[in-house]
Design a protein around this motif. Sequence first.
Motif, PDB file in Angstrom:
ATOM      1  N   GLU A 143      68.882  -5.551 -18.863  1.00 43.62           N
ATOM      2  CA  GLU A 143      69.569  -4.525 -18.086  1.00 43.62           C
ATOM      3  C   GLU A 143      70.601  -3.710 -18.852  1.00 43.62           C
ATOM      4  O   GLU A 143      70.911  -2.590 -18.465  1.00 43.62           O
ATOM      5  N   CYS A 151      65.336  -0.099 -22.894  1.00 44.88           N
ATOM      6  CA  CYS A 151      64.742  -0.612 -21.649  1.00 44.88           C
ATOM      7  C   CYS A 151      65.000   0.375 -20.507  1.00 44.88           C
ATOM      8  O   CYS A 151      64.120   0.613 -19.674  1.00 44.88           O
ATOM      9  N   LYS A 152      66.194   0.973 -20.490  1.00 43.39           N
ATOM     10  CA  LYS A 152      66.523   1.965 -19.459  1.00 43.39           C
ATOM     11  C   LYS A 152      65.695   3.235 -19.642  1.00 43.39           C
ATOM     12  O   LYS A 152      65.305   3.864 -18.661  1.00 43.39           O
ATOM     13  N   SER A 186      62.076   2.407 -18.468  1.00 48.15           N
ATOM     14  CA  SER A 186      61.991   2.293 -17.015  1.00 48.15           C
ATOM     15  C   SER A 186      62.213   3.623 -16.294  1.00 48.15           C
ATOM     16  O   SER A 186      61.970   3.722 -15.089  1.00 48.15           O
ATOM     17  N   GLY A 187      62.695   4.630 -17.019  1.00 43.20           N
ATOM     18  CA  GLY A 187      62.959   5.928 -16.405  1.00 43.20           C
ATOM     19  C   GLY A 187      64.370   6.070 -15.883  1.00 43.20           C
ATOM     20  O   GLY A 187      64.740   7.127 -15.358  1.00 43.20           O
ATOM     21  N   GLU A 188      65.173   5.017 -16.019  1.00 44.32           N
ATOM     22  CA  GLU A 188      66.565   5.073 -15.561  1.00 44.32           C
ATOM     23  C   GLU A 188      67.364   6.107 -16.362  1.00 44.32           C
ATOM     24  O   GLU A 188      68.253   6.770 -15.838  1.00 44.32           O
ATOM     25  N   ILE A 189      67.039   6.234 -17.640  1.00 37.43           N
ATOM     26  CA  ILE A 189      67.643   7.251 -18.504  1.00 37.43           C
ATOM     27  C   ILE A 189      66.518   8.194 -18.912  1.00 37.43           C
ATOM     28  O   ILE A 189      65.450   7.745 -19.355  1.00 37.43           O
TER      29      ILE A 189
END
Length: 139
Positions: free
Chosen positions: A3, A8-9, A12-15
């Motif tokens: 996390e 990883c972000k 995942s599309g978080e960034i």
Amino acid sequence: MTEDCLFCKIVSGEIPSYRVYEDEAVYAFLDINPASEGHTLVAPKKHFNSFTDLGAEDIAALFEAAKKVTLALEKAFSANGMNIGVNNGEVAGQEVPHVHVHVIPRKKGDGGRGIKSIVWTEPDTANLEGMAEKIRKAF
């Protein structure tokens, strides 16, 4: 996914990122601090801190994707060559602790140098057989 991992972000599309290639195992995106036009990072979707943490299947998927990215970059930028490499560990220049391959398009006369320009300590070569034996024993 870890996390607190930047990559990883991104995976995942978080960034947000500038994705250039994706398959079930790998995500490739433009480096936001590129060494050359088209400099792309190819990362496994699964989190691995170190290159030596990867299994054989993970390595195969990562480098097959790096090959595809290399071919696309050659075509897209009429590159005369590529630097393809992994910085493994902070002392080696790994800024994000998530394994990734740099694919850096090169053009004749761009002023860049080869992989040996990263470090050049000029070790003693008088006993290369002893060095090779030391490595063989480490297996």
